[in-house]
Write a protein that holds these residues in place. Structure first.
Motif, PDB file in Angstrom:
ATOM      1  N   MET A 478       0.838  -1.213   0.000  1.00  0.00           N
ATOM      2  CA  MET A 478       0.000   0.000   0.000  1.00  0.00           C
ATOM      3  C   MET A 478       0.865   1.251   0.000  1.00  0.00           C
ATOM      4  SD  MET A 478      -3.494  -0.181   2.213  1.00  0.00           S
ATOM      5  CE  MET A 478      -2.839  -0.764   3.762  1.00  0.00           C
ATOM      6  N   ASP A 479       1.839   1.285   0.912  1.00  0.00           N
ATOM      7  CA  ASP A 479       2.725   2.448   1.010  1.00  0.00           C
ATOM      8  C   ASP A 479       3.359   2.770  -0.342  1.00  0.00           C
ATOM      9  OD1 ASP A 479       2.240   2.632   3.697  1.00  0.00           O
ATOM     10  OD2 ASP A 479       4.245   2.056   4.344  1.00  0.00           O
ATOM     11  N   TYR A 480       3.843   1.734  -1.016  1.00  0.00           N
ATOM     12  CA  TYR A 480       4.600   1.913  -2.255  1.00  0.00           C
ATOM     13  C   TYR A 480       3.763   2.567  -3.347  1.00  0.00           C
ATOM     14  CZ  TYR A 480       8.111   0.728  -5.807  1.00  0.00           C
ATOM     15  OH  TYR A 480       9.069   0.786  -6.786  1.00  0.00           O
ATOM     16  N   MET A 481       2.498   2.195  -3.415  1.00  0.00           N
ATOM     17  CA  MET A 481       1.646   2.743  -4.464  1.00  0.00           C
ATOM     18  C   MET A 481       0.997   4.079  -4.067  1.00  0.00           C
ATOM     19  SD  MET A 481       2.241   0.569  -6.754  1.00  0.00           S
ATOM     20  CE  MET A 481       1.139   1.063  -8.076  1.00  0.00           C
ATOM     21  N   ILE A 482       0.815   4.307  -2.767  1.00  0.00           N
ATOM     22  CA  ILE A 482       0.186   5.552  -2.317  1.00  0.00           C
ATOM     23  C   ILE A 482       1.186   6.706  -2.290  1.00  0.00           C
ATOM     24  CG2 ILE A 482      -0.930   6.718  -0.367  1.00  0.00           C
ATOM     25  CD1 ILE A 482      -2.145   4.017   0.419  1.00  0.00           C
ATOM     26  N   TYR A 483       2.390   6.438  -1.793  1.00  0.00           N
ATOM     27  CA  TYR A 483       3.358   7.515  -1.529  1.00  0.00           C
ATOM     28  C   TYR A 483       4.516   7.464  -2.514  1.00  0.00           C
ATOM     29  CZ  TYR A 483       0.652   7.310   2.706  1.00  0.00           C
ATOM     30  OH  TYR A 483      -0.395   7.273   3.570  1.00  0.00           O
ATOM     31  N   PRO A 484       4.931   8.616  -3.038  1.00  0.00           N
ATOM     32  CA  PRO A 484       4.481   9.952  -2.641  1.00  0.00           C
ATOM     33  C   PRO A 484       3.347  10.544  -3.482  1.00  0.00           C
ATOM     34  CG  PRO A 484       6.404  10.154  -4.032  1.00  0.00           C
ATOM     35  CD  PRO A 484       6.120   8.674  -3.909  1.00  0.00           C
ATOM     36  N   ARG A 515      10.502  13.011   5.506  1.00  0.00           N
ATOM     37  CA  ARG A 515       9.651  12.795   6.681  1.00  0.00           C
ATOM     38  C   ARG A 515       8.989  11.423   6.614  1.00  0.00           C
ATOM     39  NH1 ARG A 515       8.702  17.762   9.331  1.00  0.00           N
ATOM     40  NH2 ARG A 515       9.682  19.489   8.196  1.00  0.00           N
ATOM     41  N   LEU A 516       8.514  11.054   5.425  1.00  0.00           N
ATOM     42  CA  LEU A 516       7.895   9.740   5.257  1.00  0.00           C
ATOM     43  C   LEU A 516       8.896   8.626   5.560  1.00  0.00           C
ATOM     44  CD1 LEU A 516       5.879  10.353   1.955  1.00  0.00           C
ATOM     45  CD2 LEU A 516       4.956  10.228   4.278  1.00  0.00           C
ATOM     46  N   GLU A 517      10.128   8.823   5.113  1.00  0.00           N
ATOM     47  CA  GLU A 517      11.165   7.816   5.353  1.00  0.00           C
ATOM     48  C   GLU A 517      11.404   7.638   6.847  1.00  0.00           C
ATOM     49  OE1 GLU A 517      15.629   6.846   3.646  1.00  0.00           O
ATOM     50  OE2 GLU A 517      14.296   8.202   2.568  1.00  0.00           O
ATOM     51  N   LEU A 518      11.456   8.734   7.579  1.00  0.00           N
ATOM     52  CA  LEU A 518      11.656   8.663   9.025  1.00  0.00           C
ATOM     53  C   LEU A 518      10.474   7.996   9.732  1.00  0.00           C
ATOM     54  CD1 LEU A 518      13.241  12.188   9.632  1.00  0.00           C
ATOM     55  CD2 LEU A 518      14.372   9.981   9.978  1.00  0.00           C
ATOM     56  N   GLN A 519       9.310   8.044   9.113  1.00  0.00           N
ATOM     57  CA  GLN A 519       8.126   7.387   9.679  1.00  0.00           C
ATOM     58  C   GLN A 519       8.003   5.930   9.246  1.00  0.00           C
ATOM     59  OE1 GLN A 519       4.472  10.094   9.641  1.00  0.00           O
ATOM     60  NE2 GLN A 519       5.916  11.318   8.469  1.00  0.00           N
ATOM     61  N   GLY A 520       8.984   5.452   8.490  1.00  0.00           N
ATOM     62  CA  GLY A 520       8.986   4.050   8.081  1.00  0.00           C
ATOM     63  C   GLY A 520       8.100   3.728   6.911  1.00  0.00           C
ATOM     64  N   VAL A 521       7.827   4.717   6.059  1.00  0.00           N
ATOM     65  CA  VAL A 521       6.951   4.512   4.904  1.00  0.00           C
ATOM     66  C   VAL A 521       7.769   3.986   3.725  1.00  0.00           C
ATOM     67  CG1 VAL A 521       5.392   5.630   3.260  1.00  0.00           C
ATOM     68  CG2 VAL A 521       5.380   6.325   5.665  1.00  0.00           C
ATOM     69  N   ASN A 522       7.287   2.911   3.133  1.00  0.00           N
ATOM     70  CA  ASN A 522       7.955   2.285   1.989  1.00  0.00           C
ATOM     71  C   ASN A 522       7.523   2.976   0.690  1.00  0.00           C
ATOM     72  OD1 ASN A 522       9.386   0.274   0.440  1.00  0.00           O
ATOM     73  ND2 ASN A 522       7.447  -0.777   0.102  1.00  0.00           N
TER      74      ASN A 522
END
Length: 531
Positions: A478-484, A515-522
């Motif tokens: 999910m993260d990969y397709m949603i962000y950024p 910021r997303l990276e620091l929050q652990g977002v893939n």
């Protein structure tokens, strides 16, 4: 003569050379279908979505362990609500700063303080607008409603160094915030994301994480696609086999799953605490195999269908002229209305290829009236607007580009054009996740458009970015397709068209990606942008 002849030859050759370069550049752009991005100077404002007005001053305020948060509303209830927002901010920054800030329910003297208040808030800012001021004495966020303060808090988070989003304490760091004056409010009232939990099921904690992440970017709607051919995902007590049977499958043959009504309430409350409205959807009259597999009476032959775990569409349909169908639907709408505070219920309506046009129009009109009977506003995918029986309150979610009937009858629309806003479309051909039937959607292509390209401004309620989950199995997918990409959709919904610039956006998006990276977002790191 010979000298003049040679100069002309050189000039002609140079023109030919430049022409070839231009042709190749044009071909390259056409093949990539990628708009050109003009470089922009280094920004002094990395807030995303871009605020309506941003004026930077000289100097910085330093947040410290002694900073006090003052909260004050126009009445006791409002003060309590703002207090919760103050605690939300306190909890968000405690992880990285280790500060245990004091929250005071008053309007104290501005001195090393953060003031959050609706006192003297301006009505013209609306429910979500705010003013944010940072001076040597501290920070002040003033809004007409607590919701506006919450939106202002998201901008304040982005004014702090990116390390504020760290999941561990950052030692010996200076938490400086530039002096600024911001006045801000959204362009559109509806700024949403949809998550398809029917093709693959995602547990409560996964949905909560996405709520937390998109709240940072002032998204205010979460549309949950709760039923489809592959699974039924919400407990309906009157019809228990919808989950006893209908939830036990998903794409690829996994175990599926569902939310109890208590689970759903938990998601709704978590979202509401972040000023996000959860909109439930039950797709009808097509995309209904999970229901048809649960109860035989929904089928013409009286027999239950087999579970479906593929990704084809258009083969299933409810019986649109059978009263038992509408009794069943009314029971569902009644139960959901009782546990869902949203003013909307989404009734689907797309890709009903096995339903005749006449039956489809009758069905959409009939079901929309059931929704209205239970005090809710119906939303439907196009071509639901082609039904003559829907009321003027009906909201069209426009995904295919077809909205002729909606324009003619002045229906409000949510713009979700597949080729621009579908989060499950691949970024490019080499991406393993996602689909490509609506085309590839790069980060730039997902940003470089406007809802008014598809509908008159006065009919646009807002924008939504749907995430269909045929190929997505877990939080990382999910993260990969949603962000950024969703950051761009958040900005399209919040910032006026004339205030947006693709070159600026890329810089702000990349800064927020830290910021997303620091929050652990893939998240997907486009190599053409991260060079």
């Amino acid at each position: 003569m010979s000298g003049k002849f040679n100069s002309n030859c050189i000039f002609s050759t140079l023109c030919l050379f430049l022409g070839v370069i231009l042709i190749f550049n044009f071909i390259g752009c056409a093949d990539n279908n990628e708009p050109a991005v003009k470089e922009t100077p280094k920004l002094d404002n990395y807030i995303l979505p871009k605020p309506l007005s941003y004026k930077k001053g000289e100097g910085e305020f330093s947040l410290s362990k002694d900073t006090i948060i003052y909260v004050k509303g126009n009445n006791k209830e409002e003060t309590e609500e703002i207090y919760k927002i103050g605690k939300y901010f306190k909890d968000k920054i405690k992880t990285s700063t280790d500060f245990e800030l004091i929250i005071d329910k008053s309007l104290g003297e501005m001195n090393n303080s953060i003031t959050l208040t609706t006192v003297n808030g301006e009505k013209n800012l609306g429910d979500e607008g705010y003013k944010l001021s940072v001076t040597e004495k501290g920070i002040e966020i003033v809004a007409y409603t607590p919701e506006g303060i919450f939106r202002g808090i998201q901008s304040l988070r982005q004014l702090l160094p990116v390390e504020i989003e760290s999941r561990d304490v950052v030692e010996n760091h200076h938490w400086n915030i530039p002096f600024v004056e911001i006045e801000d409010k959204p362009e559109y009232e509806y700024r949403g994301i949809m998550i398809d939990v029917a093709r693959h099921f995602f547990p409560v904690e996964d949905i909560k994480k996405q709520i937390d992440l998109v709240a940072q970017y002032k998204i205010n709607k979460l549309h949950l696609h709760l039923s489809d051919d592959q699974g039924w995902r919400l407990e309906i007590k009157k019809w228990p086999d919808l989950t006893n049977i209908g939830s036990k499958s998903e794409v690829g043959g996994g175990k599926g799953g569902y939310y109890t009504q208590e689970d759903f309430k938990e998601i709704v409350k978590y979202a509401a605490d972040r000023y996000i409205e959860v909109i439930p959807e039950f797709d009808m009259p097509g995309h209904t195999n999970a229901a048809l597999a649960s109860y035989g009476f929904l089928n013409a032959d009286g027999k239950k269908k087999e579970h479906y775990t593929g990704i084809d569409i258009g083969f299933s349909s409810l019986m649109c002229r059978d009263e038992k169908t509408y009794e069943f639907i009314e029971d569902i709408i009644r139960e959901v209305s009782e546990i869902s505070p949203s003013k909307y219920i989404h009734i689907g309506g797309d890709e009903a290829d096995s339903t005749s046009k006449e039956d489809y129009k009758y069905f959409m009109g009939r079901v929309s009236k059931i929704v209205e009977k239970h005090g809710k506003v119906p939303i439907g995918w196009d071509p639901a607007d082609t039904s003559e029986d829907i009321s003027s309150n009906f909201i069209l979610q426009n995904w295919s580009g077809s909205n002729k009937s909606a324009r003619e009858t002045n229906l409000k629309m949510i713009i979700s054009i597949a080729k621009k806003s579908y989060l499950d479309m691949k970024y490019h051909e080499d991406i393993k996740l996602g689909l490509k039937w609506a085309g590839y959607i790069s980060i730039i292509k997902g940003y470089d458009w406007d809802p008014t390209n598809y509908a008159p401004k006065e009919l646009i309620l807002g924008i939504e970015a749907p995430l269909w989950s045929e190929t997505l199995r877990n939080q990382e997918d999910m993260d990969y397709m949603i962000y950024p990409r969703v950051l761009g959709y958040a900005e399209i919904g919040w910032t006026p068209k004339e205030g947006r610039n693709t070159g600026e956006y890329i810089q702000r998006m990349k800064e927020n990606a830290k910021r997303l990276e620091l929050q652990g977002v893939n998240y997907y790191k486009d190599p053409s942008l991260w060079k």
